[in-house]
Design a protein around this motif. Structure first.
Motif, short mmCIF file in Angstrom:
data_model
loop_
_atom_site.label_atom_id
_atom_site.label_comp_id
_atom_site.label_asym_id
_atom_site.label_seq_id
_atom_site.Cartn_x
_atom_site.Cartn_y
_atom_site.Cartn_z
N ALA A 1 8.83 16.42 35.36
CA ALA A 1 8.15 17.63 36.19
C ALA A 1 9.61 18.36 36.75
N ALA A 2 10.47 17.03 38.00
CA ALA A 2 11.21 17.08 38.93
C ALA A 2 12.33 18.12 37.93
N LEU A 3 13.00 17.81 36.78
CA LEU A 3 14.08 18.48 36.34
C LEU A 3 13.49 20.58 35.48
N LEU A 4 12.28 19.92 35.78
CA LEU A 4 12.00 21.67 34.86
C LEU A 4 11.30 21.86 36.66
N CYS A 5 10.87 21.57 37.32
CA CYS A 5 10.58 22.36 38.79
C CYS A 5 12.33 22.83 39.08
N GLY B 1 10.28 26.98 46.77
CA GLY B 1 9.66 26.46 46.91
C GLY B 1 9.24 25.59 45.35
N ALA B 2 9.63 26.19 44.36
CA ALA B 2 10.14 25.07 43.50
C ALA B 2 10.67 24.10 42.96
N PHE B 3 11.98 23.96 44.15
CA PHE B 3 12.27 22.22 44.48
C PHE B 3 11.76 21.46 45.03
N ALA B 4 10.93 22.33 45.78
CA ALA B 4 10.57 21.54 47.14
C ALA B 4 9.31 20.86 45.84
#
Length: 222
Positions: free
Chosen positions: A60-64, A85-88
């Motif tokens: 999930a972190a990588l896809l964000c 926001g996506a990186f957060a």
């Protein structure tokens, strides 16, 4: 597990090729190459992690990160905030991945000092509308950098590089004097950070699995 080694190796090679294409394009000023390669980076790394049996928060972190990459490529003001926001959201996934363990207090003090000093220096030069979002995002990223070391030195190095990459980006927002080819250095540290965090998480998972097997075998032998 052995059956997955072939696809994992292939995906890692493709990821490395995309990294080289992206960094080479930035060095050469070839915008089309950058636009083609950058959106491929995190999906390839995530696919590699999947073949290695990575935990869901890591994927999930990588896809964000991929969503943030794509949004930032548009250059629009709204997309910058959406990308942040996506990186957060990705950083929250990393914090879930790290669990409740905490590194040493000295490391926490060091990262808190870096955060406070960097925000104090950048604050006046940041666009007024971005000061609060940048501060909140920086606090979250610093927490990730600090806690990443619970997975080992590799992940800890990845967390530190992630913080460095975004600090380079923040100095650009503040219109500070930049080093030559700033986008190259930002991408180099960012991609290295994501790769090291992924590798560190996979290594930690492997160690935990090995310890679990050893424990079960010791209990069986008793």
């Amino acid at each position: 597990m052995s059956a997955a080694r072939g696809p994992a190796r292939l995906l890692l090679v493709l990821f490395a090729a995309a990294v080289l294409l992206d960094l080479g394009a930035l060095l050469a000023g070839w915008r089309t190459g950058h636009l083609v390669a950058k959106p491929l980076l995190m999906p390839l790394l995530a696919a590699y992690a999947v073949t290695r049996g990575a935990p869901r928060p890591l994927i999930a972190a990588l896809l964000c990160g991929w969503a943030g990459d794509v949004l930032l490529m548009t250059g629009a003001d709204w997309a910058f905030l959406a990308g942040m926001g996506a990186f957060a959201a990705g950083h929250v996934c990393y914090l879930v991945l790290f669990g409740r363990r905490r590194p040493g207090r000295a490391l926490g003090i060091a990262y808190a000092t870096v955060l406070a000093v960097s925000l104090a220096l950048l604050w006046a030069d940041l666009p007024a509308g971005l000061r609060i979002p940048v501060a909140g995002y920086s606090l979250l990223l610093t927490a990730v950098a600090y806690r990443s070391s619970v997975l080992g030195r590799t992940a800890g190095a990845g967390g530190a590089l992630f913080l460095l990459s975004d600090m380079l980006l923040a100095t650009g927002l503040a219109e500070w004097r930049q080093p030559p080819l700033p986008d190259f250095w930002i991408m180099l540290t960012y991609v290295a950070a994501q790769y090291l965090l992924t590798t560190g998480a996979l290594d930690a998972q492997g160690r935990a699995a090995a310890e679990g097997r050893a424990y079960r075998e010791s209990r069986t032998a008793v």
